[in-house]
Design an enzyme around this catalytic site. Structure first.
Site, PDB file in Angstrom:
ATOM      1  N   HIS A  33      62.624 -35.553 -54.038  1.00  0.00           N
ATOM      2  CA  HIS A  33      61.561 -35.644 -52.483  1.00  0.00           C
ATOM      3  C   HIS A  33      61.014 -38.286 -53.038  1.00  0.00           C
ATOM      4  CE1 HIS A  33      62.148 -32.433 -50.713  1.00  0.00           C
ATOM      5  NE2 HIS A  33      61.230 -32.404 -50.613  1.00  0.00           N
ATOM      6  N   LEU A  58      70.221 -35.606 -50.656  1.00  0.00           N
ATOM      7  CA  LEU A  58      69.597 -35.674 -49.579  1.00  0.00           C
ATOM      8  C   LEU A  58      68.509 -34.185 -49.360  1.00  0.00           C
ATOM      9  CD1 LEU A  58      71.428 -38.131 -46.938  1.00  0.00           C
ATOM     10  CD2 LEU A  58      69.930 -39.178 -48.958  1.00  0.00           C
ATOM     11  N   ASP A  59      67.484 -34.530 -48.379  1.00  0.00           N
ATOM     12  CA  ASP A  59      66.810 -33.429 -48.234  1.00  0.00           C
ATOM     13  C   ASP A  59      67.612 -32.443 -47.045  1.00  0.00           C
ATOM     14  OD1 ASP A  59      65.120 -33.862 -50.974  1.00  0.00           O
ATOM     15  OD2 ASP A  59      63.495 -34.969 -49.526  1.00  0.00           O
ATOM     16  N   ARG A  60      67.436 -31.207 -46.977  1.00  0.00           N
ATOM     17  CA  ARG A  60      67.689 -30.639 -45.771  1.00  0.00           C
ATOM     18  C   ARG A  60      67.414 -31.371 -44.615  1.00  0.00           C
ATOM     19  NH1 ARG A  60      66.516 -24.749 -44.094  1.00  0.00           N
ATOM     20  NH2 ARG A  60      67.776 -24.309 -42.755  1.00  0.00           N
ATOM     21  N   LYS A 101      59.778 -39.397 -49.991  1.00  0.00           N
ATOM     22  CA  LYS A 101      58.529 -39.317 -49.457  1.00  0.00           C
ATOM     23  C   LYS A 101      57.370 -39.292 -49.930  1.00  0.00           C
ATOM     24  CE  LYS A 101      61.552 -35.727 -47.007  1.00  0.00           C
ATOM     25  NZ  LYS A 101      62.295 -34.888 -47.432  1.00  0.00           N
TER      26      LYS A 101
END
Ligand code: URA
Length: 240
Positions: A190, A105-107, A193
């Site tokens: 990503h 998962l992204d930060r 997004k």
């Protein structure tokens, strides 16, 4: 029935090195079914034998499966020279060597992340050929148009030409903000997004709420983790 070497099981379950596990055995600190066992290579039946170290008996497990409600600001990696990782925030009682996150998962993304030391289990979750759907809730900058949903659901092409598999999209509002639940079975960089960017929108906040049929435990606060039940482990592979 799973038979495993005693020193390996102690190292795994007590979070010590194999060498330290052998020392504990040599020092008569380990009993198997109530008797001191001095043989590091003794084969233990994971389902039936009772192992104690220094008088404390524990449930022997070959692997561990942890549900983490990932907070913002930590990276989905096993180690990082500068930033806190998802492994750093696992409590010592659950820590073992070789733990790693199943996927990334992204930060700035929060929510459901599975952490394990079982490579085969992680592969089944992450490999696209196993078709495990992941569901995210995204707070968006703008409401979705019907044609955006049609494009996302029929397989959108990202700005760099990547063709996505069809997603399932359900718009809603979150405290008055435009939002959408999106269900995908890919895990490119990503991905969510970029999918919303491809329809001219922008993800303000992203949270993963489900993997397969396993939902993030609503009682698990952000930043906390707990061991998963057997049933939860299987729910991951059941279609929602
Ligand atoms: N898609 C994203 O864009 N970010 C995540 O963290 C997960 C999926």
């Amino acid at each position: 029935m799973g038979l495993k070497r005693l020193d390996k099981l102690i190292a795994l379950n007590c979070n010590v090195s194999r060498k330290d596990a052998r020392k504990l055995i040599k020092d008569s600190a380990v009993t198997v079914n109530g008797r001191i066992c001095l043989r590091a290579e003794e084969l233990i039946d994971i389902d039936a034998d009772d192992v104690s170290v220094k008088g404390y008996s524990f449930t022997i497990k070959e692997h561990i499966y942890i549900m983490l409600n990932k907070p913002k600001g930590v990276v989905s990696a096993t180690r990082d020279p500068a930033k806190k990782t998802v492994i750093d925030i696992i409590p010592d009682s659950l820590k073992r060597k070789s733990l790693f996150p199943c996927g990334r998962l992204d930060r700035d993304t929060t929510g459901l992340l599975i952490i394990t030391d079982d490579g085969a289990y992680a592969h089944r979750i992450m490999s696209p050929s196993h078709h495990v759907y992941k569901t995210y809730e995204a707070i968006l900058s703008f409401p979705l148009y019907d044609e955006d949903i049609v494009r996302l659901e029929s397989g959108i092409t990202l700005d760099d030409g990547t063709e996505c598999l069809p997603a399932k999209v359900e718009p809603f509002t979150d405290n008055g903000l435009p939002a959408a639940r999106i269900c995908i079975r890919e895990g490119n960089y990503h991905q969510v997004k970029r999918m919303f960017a491809a329809v001219g929108n922008h993800v303000e906040q992203l949270r993963r709420i489900q993997i397969g049929s396993l939902r993030l435990d609503p009682k698990l606060p952000e930043g906390e983790s707990r061991e998963m039940t057997e049933e939860e482990m299987q729910l991951v592979f059941i279609d929602q």
